[in-house]
Design a protein around this motif. Sequence first.
Motif, short mmCIF file in Angstrom:
data_model
loop_
_atom_site.label_atom_id
_atom_site.label_comp_id
_atom_site.label_asym_id
_atom_site.label_seq_id
_atom_site.Cartn_x
_atom_site.Cartn_y
_atom_site.Cartn_z
N VAL A 252 0.85 -1.19 0.00
CA VAL A 252 0.00 0.00 0.00
C VAL A 252 0.89 1.24 0.00
O VAL A 252 1.79 1.37 0.84
N THR A 253 0.64 2.13 -0.95
CA THR A 253 1.51 3.30 -1.11
C THR A 253 1.26 4.37 -0.05
O THR A 253 2.17 5.11 0.32
N ALA A 254 0.03 4.50 0.38
CA ALA A 254 -0.30 5.54 1.36
C ALA A 254 -1.38 5.04 2.28
O ALA A 254 -2.31 4.34 1.86
N VAL A 255 -1.25 5.38 3.55
CA VAL A 255 -2.24 4.96 4.56
C VAL A 255 -2.76 6.20 5.25
O VAL A 255 -1.97 7.04 5.73
N ALA A 260 -7.46 3.08 6.83
CA ALA A 260 -7.56 2.36 8.10
C ALA A 260 -9.00 1.94 8.38
O ALA A 260 -9.27 0.81 8.81
N GLN A 261 -9.95 2.84 8.17
CA GLN A 261 -11.35 2.50 8.39
C GLN A 261 -11.79 1.39 7.46
O GLN A 261 -12.56 0.51 7.83
N ALA A 262 -11.31 1.42 6.19
CA ALA A 262 -11.69 0.37 5.25
C ALA A 262 -11.16 -0.99 5.73
O ALA A 262 -11.86 -2.01 5.64
N ALA A 287 3.22 2.74 10.48
CA ALA A 287 2.89 2.71 11.89
C ALA A 287 2.90 4.10 12.49
O ALA A 287 2.03 4.48 13.29
N MET A 288 3.91 4.93 12.15
CA MET A 288 3.98 6.29 12.64
C MET A 288 2.78 7.11 12.14
O MET A 288 2.20 7.89 12.89
N THR A 289 2.39 6.89 10.85
CA THR A 289 1.25 7.63 10.29
C THR A 289 -0.03 7.29 11.02
O THR A 289 -0.82 8.17 11.39
N LEU A 290 -0.26 6.02 11.26
CA LEU A 290 -1.48 5.60 11.97
C LEU A 290 -1.49 6.15 13.39
O LEU A 290 -2.54 6.53 13.92
N THR A 291 -0.32 6.19 14.01
CA THR A 291 -0.24 6.73 15.37
C THR A 291 -0.56 8.21 15.40
O THR A 291 -1.31 8.70 16.25
N ASN A 292 0.00 8.95 14.44
CA ASN A 292 -0.27 10.39 14.37
C ASN A 292 -1.74 10.67 14.06
O ASN A 292 -2.30 11.67 14.52
N LEU A 293 -2.35 9.78 13.28
CA LEU A 293 -3.77 9.98 12.94
C LEU A 293 -4.70 9.53 14.07
O LEU A 293 -5.89 9.81 14.04
N GLY A 294 -4.14 8.84 15.04
CA GLY A 294 -4.94 8.37 16.16
C GLY A 294 -5.83 7.20 15.80
O GLY A 294 -6.90 7.01 16.41
N VAL A 295 -5.43 6.42 14.81
CA VAL A 295 -6.23 5.28 14.38
C VAL A 295 -5.83 4.07 15.22
O VAL A 295 -4.65 3.70 15.28
N ALA A 296 -6.82 3.45 15.83
CA ALA A 296 -6.56 2.28 16.67
C ALA A 296 -6.95 1.02 15.91
O ALA A 296 -8.02 0.94 15.33
N LEU A 297 -6.03 0.05 15.92
CA LEU A 297 -6.29 -1.23 15.24
C LEU A 297 -6.36 -2.38 16.24
O LEU A 297 -5.92 -3.50 15.96
N GLU A 298 -6.95 -2.08 17.44
CA GLU A 298 -6.99 -3.11 18.48
C GLU A 298 -7.79 -4.33 18.07
O GLU A 298 -7.50 -5.46 18.48
N SER A 299 -8.77 -4.14 17.19
CA SER A 299 -9.62 -5.27 16.82
C SER A 299 -8.97 -6.17 15.79
O SER A 299 -9.51 -7.23 15.46
N ILE A 300 -7.78 -5.78 15.28
CA ILE A 300 -7.11 -6.58 14.25
C ILE A 300 -5.76 -7.01 14.79
O ILE A 300 -4.97 -6.21 15.29
#
Length: 316
Positions: A252-255, A260-262, A287-300
């Motif tokens: 994936v080129t960009a997250v 993340a929601q998808a 990982a840094m991008t998801l952290t900065n966006l505040g996206v939680a992937l606890e369910s995965i």
Amino acid sequence: MIRLTQRQINHGVFGLLNGLALIAIVFSIFPTPQWHAIIPVLAGLAFGSSLWFAYWRGWEPARPLLILLLTVIVALGTAETFIATRFNHTLYTIPALALVLTGPVWVAGSALTLLVAFAIRGGGGPYLNPFELLTFVLVIGGMIFSRLAVDNAQRLEAAKREAEEARTRAEQRERDLAAQSEELAQRNVEQQRLLELVSALETPTIALAESVLLAPIVGALDTRRAQALTTRLLNDASAQRAQHVILDISGVTAVDTQVAQALIQTARALSLLGCRVTLTGISATVAMTLTNLGVALESIHTVRSPQEALAARTEN
């Protein structure tokens, strides 16, 4: 049955007149040359041949000009002895030619001109006889009406031919439209097949082991691809009775939040089928991008690579 066009008939009349002029020249030369007759016939032959050539080149006024020339020649060149003694039926020759070459107006004009000329040169005489005049009018009137009938028949034939051509063109257009419609339908089927192929290539699923599917995701994941990914994974997981689905996002080129929601929605949908979902291929940047966006992937559940996901499954 011989079918001739009006133009072919007109050429026949021109040829006939010029042929008669040649015959007249021959009879004027043999056995004794009669120069007083040869010179006018030669002049008429030259003028008639010129008009024939002009008509052959497409000059339509050559036809009425020939009728005018012949009318003048007959009106002024006929000997007095043939005019004064009796009603000269040469009056009908030029209108008959006008009937073929031109039209009703020229038929009436040439006939009236010859009648007046003969009556003046003959001092009235037989040209004022009521019976002869009535016969003359009937003959010329019959010529005029016959020409009108021929013209109407030709117009009807032309209209019929145009209607047939229009019908043929309409049928051809209908066939062309049908062919285009069929071609368009085939193109649509082919396009749909290509879209399905592209969709399959965009969201492939690979069986890594029994009841384990790998879904490598490459490129940008927009709304359309996310929906296609979810639909395809659900269908394949249900068809293959998969218990474990590995989503690899190393390509994936960009997250962002949308991606993340998808992924989260896809994982939830698969979990409803009883599948365990593992997310692999998360780089340090992602990982840094998801952290900065505040996206939680606890369910995965996440691991570094598909190999680690298979190894963890084996250990379990």
